[in-house]
Design a protein around this motif. Structure first.
Motif, PDB file in Angstrom:
ATOM      1  N   TYR A 140       4.889  91.612 -28.301  1.00  0.00           N
ATOM      2  CA  TYR A 140       6.307  91.293 -28.212  1.00  0.00           C
ATOM      3  C   TYR A 140       6.824  91.602 -26.804  1.00  0.00           C
ATOM      4  O   TYR A 140       6.444  92.598 -26.194  1.00  0.00           O
ATOM      5  CB  TYR A 140       7.102  92.122 -29.231  1.00  0.00           C
ATOM      6  CG  TYR A 140       8.595  92.030 -29.033  1.00  0.00           C
ATOM      7  CD1 TYR A 140       9.303  90.920 -29.473  1.00  0.00           C
ATOM      8  CD2 TYR A 140       9.298  93.048 -28.380  1.00  0.00           C
ATOM      9  CE1 TYR A 140      10.667  90.820 -29.281  1.00  0.00           C
ATOM     10  CE2 TYR A 140      10.669  92.959 -28.186  1.00  0.00           C
ATOM     11  CZ  TYR A 140      11.347  91.841 -28.637  1.00  0.00           C
ATOM     12  OH  TYR A 140      12.695  91.743 -28.428  1.00  0.00           O
ATOM     13  N   THR A 152       9.019  86.281 -28.449  1.00  0.00           N
ATOM     14  CA  THR A 152       9.973  86.819 -29.409  1.00  0.00           C
ATOM     15  C   THR A 152       9.333  87.486 -30.624  1.00  0.00           C
ATOM     16  O   THR A 152      10.043  87.994 -31.498  1.00  0.00           O
ATOM     17  CB  THR A 152      10.910  85.705 -29.902  1.00  0.00           C
ATOM     18  OG1 THR A 152      10.108  84.625 -30.416  1.00  0.00           O
ATOM     19  CG2 THR A 152      11.782  85.198 -28.761  1.00  0.00           C
ATOM     20  N   GLY A 153       8.013  87.470 -30.709  1.00  0.00           N
ATOM     21  CA  GLY A 153       7.332  88.123 -31.827  1.00  0.00           C
ATOM     22  C   GLY A 153       6.052  88.769 -31.361  1.00  0.00           C
ATOM     23  O   GLY A 153       5.843  88.966 -30.155  1.00  0.00           O
ATOM     24  N   TYR A 181       7.517  76.555 -35.144  1.00  0.00           N
ATOM     25  CA  TYR A 181       6.932  77.643 -35.924  1.00  0.00           C
ATOM     26  C   TYR A 181       5.903  77.137 -36.942  1.00  0.00           C
ATOM     27  O   TYR A 181       5.232  77.936 -37.585  1.00  0.00           O
ATOM     28  CB  TYR A 181       8.030  78.400 -36.667  1.00  0.00           C
ATOM     29  CG  TYR A 181       8.927  79.230 -35.775  1.00  0.00           C
ATOM     30  CD1 TYR A 181       8.698  80.591 -35.587  1.00  0.00           C
ATOM     31  CD2 TYR A 181      10.018  78.670 -35.110  1.00  0.00           C
ATOM     32  CE1 TYR A 181       9.516  81.362 -34.786  1.00  0.00           C
ATOM     33  CE2 TYR A 181      10.846  79.428 -34.299  1.00  0.00           C
ATOM     34  CZ  TYR A 181      10.593  80.772 -34.128  1.00  0.00           C
ATOM     35  OH  TYR A 181      11.408  81.533 -33.319  1.00  0.00           O
ATOM     36  N   TYR A 197       7.664  84.594 -40.496  1.00  0.00           N
ATOM     37  CA  TYR A 197       6.197  84.561 -40.523  1.00  0.00           C
ATOM     38  C   TYR A 197       5.794  83.127 -40.198  1.00  0.00           C
ATOM     39  O   TYR A 197       6.066  82.217 -40.996  1.00  0.00           O
ATOM     40  CB  TYR A 197       5.674  84.959 -41.900  1.00  0.00           C
ATOM     41  CG  TYR A 197       6.242  86.267 -42.431  1.00  0.00           C
ATOM     42  CD1 TYR A 197       5.529  87.456 -42.306  1.00  0.00           C
ATOM     43  CD2 TYR A 197       7.489  86.299 -43.059  1.00  0.00           C
ATOM     44  CE1 TYR A 197       6.050  88.655 -42.801  1.00  0.00           C
ATOM     45  CE2 TYR A 197       8.009  87.492 -43.555  1.00  0.00           C
ATOM     46  CZ  TYR A 197       7.286  88.659 -43.420  1.00  0.00           C
ATOM     47  OH  TYR A 197       7.804  89.841 -43.910  1.00  0.00           O
ATOM     48  N   HIS A 232       2.264  84.799 -36.341  1.00  0.00           N
ATOM     49  CA  HIS A 232       3.354  85.157 -35.433  1.00  0.00           C
ATOM     50  C   HIS A 232       4.412  85.840 -36.299  1.00  0.00           C
ATOM     51  O   HIS A 232       5.044  85.204 -37.135  1.00  0.00           O
ATOM     52  CB  HIS A 232       3.932  83.902 -34.765  1.00  0.00           C
ATOM     53  CG  HIS A 232       5.185  84.151 -33.975  1.00  0.00           C
ATOM     54  ND1 HIS A 232       5.162  84.466 -32.629  1.00  0.00           N
ATOM     55  CD2 HIS A 232       6.491  84.133 -34.335  1.00  0.00           C
ATOM     56  CE1 HIS A 232       6.425  84.624 -32.196  1.00  0.00           C
ATOM     57  NE2 HIS A 232       7.237  84.424 -33.223  1.00  0.00           N
ATOM     58  N   LEU A 233       4.571  87.150 -36.108  1.00  0.00           N
ATOM     59  CA  LEU A 233       5.568  87.916 -36.859  1.00  0.00           C
ATOM     60  C   LEU A 233       6.757  88.183 -35.955  1.00  0.00           C
ATOM     61  O   LEU A 233       6.621  88.782 -34.888  1.00  0.00           O
ATOM     62  CB  LEU A 233       4.974  89.238 -37.349  1.00  0.00           C
ATOM     63  CG  LEU A 233       5.964  90.207 -38.016  1.00  0.00           C
ATOM     64  CD1 LEU A 233       6.569  89.596 -39.277  1.00  0.00           C
ATOM     65  CD2 LEU A 233       5.289  91.544 -38.315  1.00  0.00           C
ATOM     66  N   GLU A 234       7.927  87.744 -36.396  1.00  0.00           N
ATOM     67  CA  GLU A 234       9.145  87.895 -35.611  1.00  0.00           C
ATOM     68  C   GLU A 234      10.202  88.589 -36.466  1.00  0.00           C
ATOM     69  O   GLU A 234      10.434  88.193 -37.609  1.00  0.00           O
ATOM     70  CB  GLU A 234       9.639  86.523 -35.163  1.00  0.00           C
ATOM     71  CG  GLU A 234      10.828  86.523 -34.234  1.00  0.00           C
ATOM     72  CD  GLU A 234      11.101  85.144 -33.656  1.00  0.00           C
ATOM     73  OE1 GLU A 234      12.280  84.755 -33.582  1.00  0.00           O
ATOM     74  OE2 GLU A 234      10.119  84.455 -33.280  1.00  0.00           O
ATOM     75  N   ARG A 236      14.224  89.588 -36.508  1.00  0.00           N
ATOM     76  CA  ARG A 236      15.523  89.326 -35.881  1.00  0.00           C
ATOM     77  C   ARG A 236      16.575  90.265 -36.470  1.00  0.00           C
ATOM     78  O   ARG A 236      16.623  90.464 -37.680  1.00  0.00           O
ATOM     79  CB  ARG A 236      15.951  87.876 -36.116  1.00  0.00           C
ATOM     80  CG  ARG A 236      14.993  86.838 -35.529  1.00  0.00           C
ATOM     81  CD  ARG A 236      15.494  85.431 -35.805  1.00  0.00           C
ATOM     82  NE  ARG A 236      14.642  84.414 -35.184  1.00  0.00           N
ATOM     83  CZ  ARG A 236      14.907  83.107 -35.177  1.00  0.00           C
ATOM     84  NH1 ARG A 236      16.004  82.654 -35.775  1.00  0.00           N
ATOM     85  NH2 ARG A 236      14.079  82.259 -34.586  1.00  0.00           N
ATOM     86  N   ASP A 244      15.989  88.671 -31.562  1.00  0.00           N
ATOM     87  CA  ASP A 244      14.716  89.306 -31.898  1.00  0.00           C
ATOM     88  C   ASP A 244      14.647  90.749 -31.392  1.00  0.00           C
ATOM     89  O   ASP A 244      15.265  91.105 -30.387  1.00  0.00           O
ATOM     90  CB  ASP A 244      13.565  88.509 -31.284  1.00  0.00           C
ATOM     91  CG  ASP A 244      13.737  88.298 -29.784  1.00  0.00           C
ATOM     92  OD1 ASP A 244      13.232  89.116 -28.997  1.00  0.00           O
ATOM     93  OD2 ASP A 244      14.401  87.316 -29.394  1.00  0.00           O
ATOM     94  N   PRO A 247       8.852  94.042 -33.327  1.00  0.00           N
ATOM     95  CA  PRO A 247       8.370  94.255 -34.694  1.00  0.00           C
ATOM     96  C   PRO A 247       7.633  95.578 -34.864  1.00  0.00           C
ATOM     97  O   PRO A 247       7.722  96.212 -35.925  1.00  0.00           O
ATOM     98  CB  PRO A 247       7.416  93.066 -34.924  1.00  0.00           C
ATOM     99  CG  PRO A 247       7.798  92.048 -33.909  1.00  0.00           C
ATOM    100  CD  PRO A 247       8.272  92.825 -32.728  1.00  0.00           C
TER     101      PRO A 247
END
Length: 259
Positions: A140, A152-153, A181, A197, A232-234, A236, A244, A247
């Motif tokens: 990140y 952003t993730g 995404y 996700y 990709h784990l983001e 917010r 964001d 994480p």
């Protein structure tokens, strides 16, 4: 995104200079000259294949552009887009107007069930999104050509089809094709944060569902703008793009060590 294969650079390996010899060169010296010439010929012959491998590397498109050209996939589809190998480069997911509009519209139709989750004792329970070993291919916050100015993730590389679990309880706001995404699940959690996700190969949960932490929501993949199979784990702090947060730090505050 998101999204580690090293590509050959196509450069030839330099050979040691061949020293000029005076008349009366020894047999060993003559053999050395011959070996150098043969080595040079082999290097020249090998060069085209290395250059071809370099040209085969996929071209990267700007990450800040809006994405409207991806065909819509069925929610239960295992079909993937993108390259089926891991990459050391981050996924190319960025601001996607279509996704953000769909997310806002879906979120406005769903009631806030944070109070119900609090009463059920689910709000304080968190877990990891993966239960197998993974490799971080993009952390990140790394700087890049995103509208946000950074990744952003976090990208967790795992084989396609790896089970993905909800890090926290909440309401599934969107479970559908989500532009850059790819196939993605977005969950609104009781504390007002949203977990995205992305790049999933299969969606296993429907929008509107109330889920617990640790619920299996999808399978990992490489859909959307991804350079290889990964999650990709983001996280917010609000619904919109640009809100964001880290994480790893978020989960650490919840008692979960991701890294």
């Amino acid at each position: 995104m998101n999204s580690s294969t090293e590509h050959p650079d196509g450069q030839e390996t330099a050979h040691p200079d061949v020293l000029a010899h005076e008349p009366g060169t020894t047999r060993r010296g003559a053999l050395g000259v011959t070996a150098a010439l043969v080595g040079g010929a082999l290097s020249i012959a090998a060069a085209p294949s290395a250059a071809a491998a370099t040209r085969a590397r996929p071209a990267h498109t700007p990450t800040h552009s809006h994405s409207h050209s991806h065909p819509r996939l069925r929610a239960d589809s295992g079909e993937e887009r993108g390259i089926g190998t891991e990459s050391g480069e981050p996924c190319m997911v960025g601001y996607d107007e279509t996704f953000e509009d769909a997310l806002a519209e879906a979120d406005s139709r769903l009631p806030d069930d944070g109070a119900n989750a609090q009463r059920a004792g689910l709000a304080g329970i968190f877990t990891k999104p993966l239960r197998r070993q993974f490799r971080v291919t993009a952390r990140y916050g790394i700087k890049g050509n995103w509208i946000a100015g950074h990744h952003t993730g976090i990208d967790l590389a795992v084989p396609t089809g790896t089970p993905v679990y909800a890090v926290g309880a909440g309401t599934v706001v969107l479970s559908a094709w989500s532009g850059d995404y790819g196939n993605a699940v977005t969950v609104r959690m009781p504390d007002g944060h949203y977990a995205v996700y992305a790049h999933l190969s299969r969606l296993r949960i429907k929008a509107g569902a109330s889920i617990k932490a640790g619920a299996r929501i999808a399978d990992s993949g490489a859909t959307g703008r991804a350079t290889g199979p990964h999650l990709h784990l983001e996280i917010r702090s609000q619904r919109g793009y640009g809100s964001d947060i880290d994480p790893v730090a978020y989960l650490a505050r919840k008692g979960v060590r991701l890294l």
